[in-house]
Design an enzyme around this catalytic site. Sequence first.
Site, PDB file in Angstrom:
ATOM      1  N   HIS A 232       0.820  -1.205   0.000  1.00  0.00           N
ATOM      2  CA  HIS A 232       0.000   0.000   0.000  1.00  0.00           C
ATOM      3  C   HIS A 232       0.858   1.261   0.000  1.00  0.00           C
ATOM      4  CE1 HIS A 232      -3.690   2.336   0.906  1.00  0.00           C
ATOM      5  NE2 HIS A 232      -2.815   3.138   1.504  1.00  0.00           N
ATOM      6  N   HIS A 248       3.047   6.199  -1.871  1.00  0.00           N
ATOM      7  CA  HIS A 248       3.670   7.364  -1.250  1.00  0.00           C
ATOM      8  C   HIS A 248       5.192   7.304  -1.317  1.00  0.00           C
ATOM      9  CE1 HIS A 248      -0.171   8.770   0.303  1.00  0.00           C
ATOM     10  NE2 HIS A 248      -0.404   7.570   0.773  1.00  0.00           N
ATOM     11  N   LYS A 294      -5.164  10.550  -8.553  1.00  0.00           N
ATOM     12  CA  LYS A 294      -5.019  10.799  -7.123  1.00  0.00           C
ATOM     13  C   LYS A 294      -4.981  12.317  -6.944  1.00  0.00           C
ATOM     14  CE  LYS A 294      -3.124   9.172  -2.904  1.00  0.00           C
ATOM     15  NZ  LYS A 294      -2.737   7.932  -2.254  1.00  0.00           N
TER      16      LYS A 294
END
Length: 360
Positions: A232, A248, A294
């Site tokens: 993730h 990220h 995003k």
Amino acid sequence: MLCVMDLHEGVGLLLFEVVSPHMCKLSLWTFFKEILSRQNFYKMTMKAINHDLSKLFNEMWDMDVNRLMPGKDYTIDLQGKAGATQQGDGAVQDSAARHLFHNVNEERLKSIKTFATFISLLDNYETSTGVAEVVTPEEIVENNCFLDAILATEVMKVSNTDLFQSLKTLNYKVSCVYISWFSILQIAHEYLLKKNLAKPNLADFKYQLYDIWFQLYARKEGDRPDSCGFEHVFVGETRRGKQILGLHNWVQFYLQEKRSQIDYKGYVARRNKTRPDKDDQVLSIQFSWKGSVKPIGSTFIGVSPEFEFALYTVIFLLAEERVTRETVKIEEYELQMVVCRHGHHIGTAYPVLLSTSSED
């Protein structure tokens, strides 16, 4: 109950549950936009700067010898400010005609063991949630090689330094000095040990890290194991082809952008600063990936994987809340570190850049 997975993916759902369990999703989005438009969100969740963690994280920052430096090891091209959009949009205004990363010294990147072993993990996952992950024996070996690399004790060769010169003045006949020093993860381990939050033995701590980051779980209740913290945070996931979750990490972003899988849409301005600088090492950006957009994703730039791994692990183990937010000052950056747990595992983790001491 839906777990909060990301500041811009899930915190609205958290607020929704607090305000009204009967509010429809459309009303939720209206409510969420209202909060953001009034700039009340951070006031609602802000904590005072945690000086203890700030001290620790600055130690880690200073010890991050593997960090790539802006202008030397890579350059970024910020271009325009991203337009307004929301999660799930397929097409948005593109304020950046070129890649975010103008160039990266890949030779140096791949010559550093922690980066090299990290990169080997990025193609091990099925990014669609709801599709069960299959972990092969080879992938388990790769996971362990990465953990071994980031836990390894470093040896630094010192020559022509103050220490070297001092030894010479004392008539020590030496040609060089070797100093053994802790890796970033070992610094984190020592800190956690003092708080009785880590296994004393480094080998046991490694298994603890494996469980936190690599153990599979179902991101949605009832599904087969389809996710883990590492996937993730560092690789990224998609939900029903309409939503980007996580992603990220700057290395994954760069590699996906190089393969034309990511389309950088522009930077997102932060509080008290209209435009980031090309040497900023924390950015908020907008991008598309695998057919979805995003609206805002936050990431460190240039840092080593061991730095992020250590930072997020410390925050995860320090708190038991489902969502933890700690305000810290690292170098010039005032950050809100967000870590969400999924049981005994990382759900998501990322930095939110609040301000810097070098404002425009």
